[in-house]
Every structure is written in C-alpha cells, then in structure tokens.
Design a protein around this motif. Structure first.
Motif, PDB file in Angstrom:
ATOM      1  N   HIS A  41       0.750  -1.078  -0.115  1.00 55.23           N
ATOM      2  CA  HIS A  41      -0.137  -0.054  -0.021  1.00 55.23           C
ATOM      3  C   HIS A  41       0.832   1.232  -0.021  1.00 55.23           C
ATOM      4  O   HIS A  41       0.675   2.080  -0.828  1.00 55.23           O
ATOM      5  N   ASP A  42       1.809   1.337   0.959  1.00 59.02           N
ATOM      6  CA  ASP A  42       2.675   2.467   1.056  1.00 59.02           C
ATOM      7  C   ASP A  42       3.776   2.789   0.007  1.00 59.02           C
ATOM      8  O   ASP A  42       3.788   3.917  -0.657  1.00 59.02           O
ATOM      9  N   LEU A  43       4.154   1.658  -0.654  1.00 61.01           N
ATOM     10  CA  LEU A  43       5.057   1.728  -2.025  1.00 61.01           C
ATOM     11  C   LEU A  43       3.988   2.068  -3.125  1.00 61.01           C
ATOM     12  O   LEU A  43       4.581   2.978  -3.844  1.00 61.01           O
ATOM     13  N   LYS A  44       2.680   1.582  -3.191  1.00 64.69           N
ATOM     14  CA  LYS A  44       2.093   1.862  -4.206  1.00 64.69           C
ATOM     15  C   LYS A  44       1.623   3.421  -4.205  1.00 64.69           C
ATOM     16  O   LYS A  44       1.702   4.264  -5.453  1.00 64.69           O
ATOM     17  N   THR A  45       1.351   4.022  -2.970  1.00 64.89           N
ATOM     18  CA  THR A  45       1.144   5.311  -3.019  1.00 64.89           C
ATOM     19  C   THR A  45       2.555   6.285  -3.017  1.00 64.89           C
ATOM     20  O   THR A  45       2.118   7.393  -3.969  1.00 64.89           O
ATOM     21  N   SER A  46       3.548   5.843  -3.092  1.00 63.16           N
ATOM     22  CA  SER A  46       4.778   6.749  -3.288  1.00 63.16           C
ATOM     23  C   SER A  46       5.066   6.711  -4.686  1.00 63.16           C
ATOM     24  O   SER A  46       5.371   7.632  -5.226  1.00 63.16           O
ATOM     25  N   LEU A  47       5.139   5.506  -5.207  1.00 62.87           N
ATOM     26  CA  LEU A  47       5.501   5.392  -6.464  1.00 62.87           C
ATOM     27  C   LEU A  47       4.299   6.008  -7.416  1.00 62.87           C
ATOM     28  O   LEU A  47       4.563   6.508  -8.631  1.00 62.87           O
ATOM     29  N   ALA A  48       2.903   6.001  -7.194  1.00 60.87           N
ATOM     30  CA  ALA A  48       1.931   6.620  -7.965  1.00 60.87           C
ATOM     31  C   ALA A  48       2.213   7.953  -7.942  1.00 60.87           C
ATOM     32  O   ALA A  48       1.852   8.813  -8.996  1.00 60.87           O
ATOM     33  N   ASN A  80       9.648  10.248  -3.391  1.00 54.98           N
ATOM     34  CA  ASN A  80      10.881   9.043  -3.550  1.00 54.98           C
ATOM     35  C   ASN A  80      11.572   8.967  -2.314  1.00 54.98           C
ATOM     36  O   ASN A  80      12.015   7.792  -1.871  1.00 54.98           O
ATOM     37  N   ALA A  81      11.760   9.984  -1.376  1.00 54.37           N
ATOM     38  CA  ALA A  81      12.528   9.875  -0.313  1.00 54.37           C
ATOM     39  C   ALA A  81      11.557   8.967   0.608  1.00 54.37           C
ATOM     40  O   ALA A  81      12.362   8.116   1.342  1.00 54.37           O
ATOM     41  N   ARG A  82      10.257   9.193   0.770  1.00 54.83           N
ATOM     42  CA  ARG A  82       9.545   8.137   1.537  1.00 54.83           C
ATOM     43  C   ARG A  82       9.465   6.739   0.963  1.00 54.83           C
ATOM     44  O   ARG A  82       9.666   5.978   2.106  1.00 54.83           O
ATOM     45  N   ALA A  83       9.643   6.527  -0.211  1.00 53.04           N
ATOM     46  CA  ALA A  83       9.712   5.126  -0.686  1.00 53.04           C
ATOM     47  C   ALA A  83      10.948   4.349  -0.122  1.00 53.04           C
ATOM     48  O   ALA A  83      10.979   3.162   0.371  1.00 53.04           O
ATOM     49  N   ILE A  84      12.173   5.276  -0.234  1.00 53.14           N
ATOM     50  CA  ILE A  84      13.319   4.816   0.091  1.00 53.14           C
ATOM     51  C   ILE A  84      13.307   4.304   1.710  1.00 53.14           C
ATOM     52  O   ILE A  84      13.904   3.551   2.327  1.00 53.14           O
ATOM     53  N   ARG A  85      12.630   5.375   2.569  1.00 53.90           N
ATOM     54  CA  ARG A  85      12.576   5.177   3.835  1.00 53.90           C
ATOM     55  C   ARG A  85      11.701   3.756   4.238  1.00 53.90           C
ATOM     56  O   ARG A  85      12.139   3.302   5.134  1.00 53.90           O
ATOM     57  N   ILE A  86      10.549   3.782   3.415  1.00 49.74           N
ATOM     58  CA  ILE A  86       9.917   2.578   3.623  1.00 49.74           C
ATOM     59  C   ILE A  86      10.628   1.360   3.477  1.00 49.74           C
ATOM     60  O   ILE A  86      10.594   0.329   4.404  1.00 49.74           O
ATOM     61  N   VAL A  87      11.512   1.122   2.490  1.00 51.12           N
ATOM     62  CA  VAL A  87      12.206   0.136   2.096  1.00 51.12           C
ATOM     63  C   VAL A  87      13.216  -0.244   3.114  1.00 51.12           C
ATOM     64  O   VAL A  87      13.549  -1.241   3.683  1.00 51.12           O
TER      65      VAL A  87
END
Length: 231
Positions: A41-48, A80-87
């Motif tokens: 869910h979180d990756l989908k939101t960030s990437l979208a 992009n920064a949020r996606a990196i933090r999530i991973v």
C-alpha cells in the motif's frame, strides 16, 4: 538555445524514469505473493505519486518551461524519499527480528533526540497548519541514538499525517517515556490505531532496545503515539 537543450535532455531523462515506474506502480495495485499488504500500500502510494508528478513535469516542460514545475519536482523528491525510507525500515525491521541487526548501546539524552526530530518536522507541520508544543527533560537512556531517532521521526510523521489542520501537536518526554498527542481530523478509534508501517518498524526497533511503542485513542478524535525505554 542552451536552455532549450537542457529542457530536451531533462524531458528525455524524465520519460525514461516515468516509463520504468508505471509498470511497478501498476503491479502493486494487487500485492504480489509474499509481500506485506502494508508495504504494498505505502509503496504503491509513493510510486503512483512519483509517476503522476513526472507526467505533469513533462507536460509543463513541453509547454511553458521549468519554473512552473518546481512544486511537482519537490513532490517527486518527497515521494521518492518516502519510498526509500519505507524499504529501509522494512529491511531493518526484518534484520532486527532475526538478530542480524544489533543496535548500539550508548548513553544518550532522550530529550535532545526528541527536540532534534521536532525541529526537522517543523516545516511539514507549518505546511499542514499544525503547531508543535514540546516539553522534554534531561533523562539519559542507553540506546542506539540513530535507531531511536528514526523511531521518533516515524511516530512524529504518523501523528502529523493524522492531525487535524489548525490544531496542536503535544510532544511530551519525561524520564524514559515519550508521548505524541494529536487531535485527529477523521477516523474511528480503530482506524486511528490501525497498524501502519511506521508502527511496525517502531515496535521492532523498540523491542530490540528493551522498550516498546504503541498507538492508542483514549477519546474520540484523539490519537496518542507512545514509546518507552528503561531509564
């Protein structure tokens, strides 16, 4: 002429990135086998968000130049920064659970870490129209300062996302305990305290540090993030 050439190069680079991101975001509409729903869910939101803003950037560059696209570029950077933090958080949560990540043990002032995180969150709070009021003491705890700072950052981020615009965020640290209280915009108690990636990471990190993290809703439209460490 030079400006036109730079714009052409930027358009080409953005087109390549957008093309690479679209299928990834599309695949995450339904979580792949073995991938956490929360992570998907979180990756989908960030990437979208990245893909959407890249589309806007390219359209604006084609029509009116670079100045008009600054907000979209900033949104791209933040997503992009949020996606990196999530991973990074999910990888470290897994390493903490298996014992592959062994936190450092040094004495640190908890209040100073809290104040540093609050300062870094101030700009986002201002954009959301939220005032942050902080109270700390000089309690020293034995912990990994980098890991603990990340936990505080994630809980602050969660509270800011849930807080109602125009309200106050109360951050109180006393001894080895920290509470972040927000007046939530919408949501039932179950919705306000539902598991999130931020809480999942915080729980794993705090358990490794000998403490705990939690989220509760003591009264309607109120959410409180807490962490506790031995002091």
């Amino acid at each position: 002429m030079a400006t036109s050439k730079r714009s052409e190069l930027l358009r080409g680079e953005l087109a390549v990135r957008a093309k690479a991101l679209r299928p990834v975001a599309s695949q995450l509409r339904r979580p792949p086998e073995g991938l956490s729903r929360l992570l998907a869910h979180d990756l989908k939101t960030s990437l979208a968000s990245i893909a959407m803003n890249l589309d806007f950037v390219m359209a604006e560059l084609a029509s009116c130049g670079a100045l008009a696209v600054a907000p979209a570029l900033e949104d791209c950077r933040e997503a992009n920064a949020r996606a990196i933090r999530i991973v990074s958080d999910m990888a470290d949560a897994g390493r903490l659970a298996t014992g592959d990540y062994r936190p450092r043990r040094v004495e640190v002032c908890l209040g100073r870490l809290v104040e540093k995180s609050v300062v870094e969150a101030t700009s986002e709070a201002a954009v959301r129209g939220i005032d942050i009021v902080v109270a700390t003491d000089q309690t020293r705890v034995v912990a990994d300062p980098d890991l603990l700072s990340r936990v505080i950052d994630r809980l602050l981020e969660r509270a800011l996302r849930q807080a109602r615009a125009g309200t106050r965020l109360d951050v109180q640290q006393k001894h080895g305990a920290l509470s972040i209280q927000a007046r939530a915009g919408v949501g039932s108690a179950a919705e306000l305290t539902a598991p999130t990636l931020a809480l999942y990471f915080a729980e794993a990190a705090m358990a490794a540090l000998g403490g705990d993290a939690s989220v509760e809703s003591p009264q309607p439209e109120m959410v409180v993030c807490r962490l506790r460490l031995p002091s």
